[in-house]
Design an enzyme around this catalytic site. Structure first.
Site, PDB file in Angstrom:
ATOM      1  N   PHE A 213      69.537  47.743  50.102  1.00  0.00           N
ATOM      2  CA  PHE A 213      70.269  48.505  49.392  1.00  0.00           C
ATOM      3  C   PHE A 213      71.613  48.762  50.231  1.00  0.00           C
ATOM      4  O   PHE A 213      71.404  49.659  51.015  1.00  0.00           O
ATOM      5  CB  PHE A 213      69.905  49.660  48.683  1.00  0.00           C
ATOM      6  CG  PHE A 213      68.393  49.223  48.366  1.00  0.00           C
ATOM      7  CD1 PHE A 213      68.173  48.007  47.551  1.00  0.00           C
ATOM      8  CD2 PHE A 213      67.118  49.872  48.785  1.00  0.00           C
ATOM      9  CE1 PHE A 213      66.772  47.812  47.166  1.00  0.00           C
ATOM     10  CE2 PHE A 213      65.950  49.478  48.422  1.00  0.00           C
ATOM     11  CZ  PHE A 213      65.804  48.484  47.784  1.00  0.00           C
ATOM     12  N   ASP A 215      74.365  50.390  51.434  1.00  0.00           N
ATOM     13  CA  ASP A 215      75.039  51.860  51.237  1.00  0.00           C
ATOM     14  C   ASP A 215      75.945  52.199  52.286  1.00  0.00           C
ATOM     15  O   ASP A 215      76.250  51.594  52.961  1.00  0.00           O
ATOM     16  CB  ASP A 215      74.048  52.789  50.882  1.00  0.00           C
ATOM     17  CG  ASP A 215      73.250  53.171  52.042  1.00  0.00           C
ATOM     18  OD1 ASP A 215      73.114  52.371  53.097  1.00  0.00           O
ATOM     19  OD2 ASP A 215      72.601  54.306  52.459  1.00  0.00           O
ATOM     20  N   ASP A 283      64.456  48.432  54.623  1.00  0.00           N
ATOM     21  CA  ASP A 283      65.642  49.438  53.864  1.00  0.00           C
ATOM     22  C   ASP A 283      65.062  50.815  54.328  1.00  0.00           C
ATOM     23  O   ASP A 283      65.864  51.554  54.896  1.00  0.00           O
ATOM     24  CB  ASP A 283      66.024  48.989  52.626  1.00  0.00           C
ATOM     25  CG  ASP A 283      67.116  50.125  51.975  1.00  0.00           C
ATOM     26  OD1 ASP A 283      68.154  49.468  52.339  1.00  0.00           O
ATOM     27  OD2 ASP A 283      66.500  51.061  51.691  1.00  0.00           O
TER      28      ASP A 283
HETATM   29  N1  LIG Z   1      69.887  51.695  51.308  1.00  0.00           N
HETATM   30  C1  LIG Z   1      69.489  53.010  50.999  1.00  0.00           C
HETATM   31  N2  LIG Z   1      70.292  53.791  50.536  1.00  0.00           N
HETATM   32  C2  LIG Z   1      70.063  55.056  49.934  1.00  0.00           C
HETATM   33  C3  LIG Z   1      68.542  55.117  49.690  1.00  0.00           C
HETATM   34  C4  LIG Z   1      68.323  56.362  49.016  1.00  0.00           C
HETATM   35  C5  LIG Z   1      67.173  57.035  48.487  1.00  0.00           C
HETATM   36  N3  LIG Z   1      66.222  56.376  48.224  1.00  0.00           N
HETATM   37  C6  LIG Z   1      64.787  57.062  48.047  1.00  0.00           C
HETATM   38  C7  LIG Z   1      63.816  56.287  47.419  1.00  0.00           C
HETATM   39  C8  LIG Z   1      62.472  56.702  48.035  1.00  0.00           C
HETATM   40  C9  LIG Z   1      62.768  57.482  49.297  1.00  0.00           C
HETATM   41  O1  LIG Z   1      61.896  58.417  49.789  1.00  0.00           O
HETATM   42  C10 LIG Z   1      64.388  57.835  49.204  1.00  0.00           C
HETATM   43  O2  LIG Z   1      64.396  59.070  48.985  1.00  0.00           O
HETATM   44  C11 LIG Z   1      69.858  56.853  48.691  1.00  0.00           C
HETATM   45  N4  LIG Z   1      70.598  55.965  49.410  1.00  0.00           N
HETATM   46  C12 LIG Z   1      71.990  56.167  49.629  1.00  0.00           C
HETATM   47  O3  LIG Z   1      72.192  56.781  50.696  1.00  0.00           O
HETATM   48  C13 LIG Z   1      73.404  57.454  50.486  1.00  0.00           C
HETATM   49  C14 LIG Z   1      73.259  58.962  50.528  1.00  0.00           C
HETATM   50  O4  LIG Z   1      73.044  59.579  51.732  1.00  0.00           O
HETATM   51  P1  LIG Z   1      73.033  61.029  52.041  1.00  0.00           P
HETATM   52  O5  LIG Z   1      74.683  61.211  51.788  1.00  0.00           O
HETATM   53  O6  LIG Z   1      72.975  61.212  53.564  1.00  0.00           O
HETATM   54  O7  LIG Z   1      72.395  61.924  51.231  1.00  0.00           O
HETATM   55  C15 LIG Z   1      74.020  57.226  49.295  1.00  0.00           C
HETATM   56  O8  LIG Z   1      74.881  56.085  49.433  1.00  0.00           O
HETATM   57  C16 LIG Z   1      72.804  56.835  48.285  1.00  0.00           C
HETATM   58  O9  LIG Z   1      73.151  56.159  47.251  1.00  0.00           O
HETATM   59  C17 LIG Z   1      67.445  54.353  49.838  1.00  0.00           C
HETATM   60  O10 LIG Z   1      66.287  54.311  49.892  1.00  0.00           O
HETATM   61  N5  LIG Z   1      67.798  53.092  50.780  1.00  0.00           N
END
Ligand SMILES: Nc1nc2c(c(CN[C@H]3C=C[C@H](O)[C@@H]3O)cn2[C@@H]2O[C@H](COP(=O)(O)O)[C@@H](O)[C@H]2O)c(=O)[nH]1
Length: 306
Positions: A213, A215, A283
């Site tokens: 994903f 991000d 990821d």
């Molecule tokens: N690649 C990727 N990006 C992810 C996630 C997740 C959350 N996934 C949840 C699912 C189960 C787990 O236990 C996680 O809690 C959020 N994001 C992205 O991060 C950024 C936010 O960052 P910060 O501003 O520091 O909170 C924002 O672009 C958000 O869209 C992920 O898993 N993979």
């Protein structure tokens, strides 16, 4: 998600601001050997889960709003996930389709117990309305019906989500070519997989089709690991906390090269160790490293997609 794989590889082969270092990939793969360091979904303990359709509704609303936290330095994904969880525990009808269509910015803020306007708040509200309206029109108001109609296929789920909910159509045009990233649509499938532990609403026969994903955290971690390299101009912008325009070459390259690099990592794990790993697991491992590193410098793009 063939189109995500094919189009991100296309970008990586023409990229000039970001490059994928194959020796960096080799080093990471050799270090982690045949198994991805296992990170449990919800390692933070912040998500709602009741093993039923309400969890699906929660995850769909969560992923509709899962973008762009960085403009408020105190805000993070944790606040969104735990805020929506508390709201749902307090009122089981809070995400009913008719109510989703009516929220205002101040109401959303109140729901999340956030004291000031959220970043891109108008867009967040618009996307909530869209989710409510399209769920009502096509799925009797229930995200669980959307998932039920996918026949245990993550590919079909992403296709349906992007077909019915325009806010999830995460794509760009790069050098005249359409590039698909589908970050929030794919993370919805991965969240179901993780939350339901591959059973019930989380059972997908094609879970290997999901890519990472793209991000703003994962590219920064890949750079730290020596997998991605940035041009000095791009590195300078990120260091100076300058904004990078959505749809710019730099932005598309950051995201597309991240997807491509992790696919290469996965291929190498297969070749070297005969081990099949999921991009979704890679990821979560990479993302968990990033969010636990306060000094991580990430790129800043105002975007509704991530
Ligand atoms: N690649 C990727 N990006 C992810 C996630 C997740 C959350 N996934 C949840 C699912 C189960 C787990 O236990 C996680 O809690 C959020 N994001 C992205 O991060 C950024 C936010 O960052 P910060 O501003 O520091 O909170 C924002 O672009 C958000 O869209 C992920 O898993 N993979």
């Amino acid at each position: 998600m063939d189109e995500v794989r094919a189009t991100t590889a296309w970008v990586a082969s023409r990229s000039s601001h970001v490059s994928v270092d194959s020796s960096g990939i080799e080093r990471v793969v050799t270090t982690i050997k045949d198994s991805t360091p296992k990170v449990d979904w919800d390692f933070e303990g912040i998500h709602y889960f009741d093993n039923g359709p309400l969890t699906v509704q929660y995850l769909f609303v969560l992923d509709a709003l899962n973008f762009c936290f960085w403009p408020d330095k105190d805000l993070s994904y944790d606040h969104l996930a735990s805020g929506l969880k508390a709201a749902l525990q307090n009122d089981k009808s809070v995400f009913d389709a008719d109510r989703l269509q009516k929220y205002t910015g101040p109401e959303l803020r109140k729901l999340l117990k956030w004291p000031r306007p959220l970043p891109l708040e108008d867009e967040r509200v618009r996307l909530l309305h869209e989710v409510g309206l399209e769920l009502e029109r096509n799925f009797e108001g229930k995200a669980s019906n959307l998932v039920d109609s996918c026949g245990k296929s993550a590919v079909k789920l992403v296709t349906l989500v992007t077909r019915h909910f325009p806010g999830f159509r995460d794509h760009s045009v790069y050098k005249g070519h359409q590039v698909f990233l589908y970050k929030r649509a794919q993370i919805f499938a991965a969240d179901l997989l993780g939350a339901f532990k591959g059973k019930g609403y989380g059972e997908f026969n094609d879970k290997g089709a999901i890519t990472i994903f793209a991000d703003y955290i994962v590219p920064a971690v890949l750079r730290q690991l020596g997998v991605l390299r940035y041009s000095s101009a791009l590195a300078g912008t990120i260091e100076a906390e300058g904004e990078i325009d959505s749809g710019s070459e730099e932005e598309v390259e950051l995201r597309a090269c991240s997807v491509y690099a992790v696919e290469k990592m996965r291929e190498l794990m297969w070749k070297k160790f005969g081990k099949q790993v999921l991009s979704a697991d890679l990821d979560l491992w990479l993302w968990s490293i990033g969010v636990q590193c306060p000094s991580l410098q990430h790129h800043r793009t105002l975007s509704i997609y991530y």
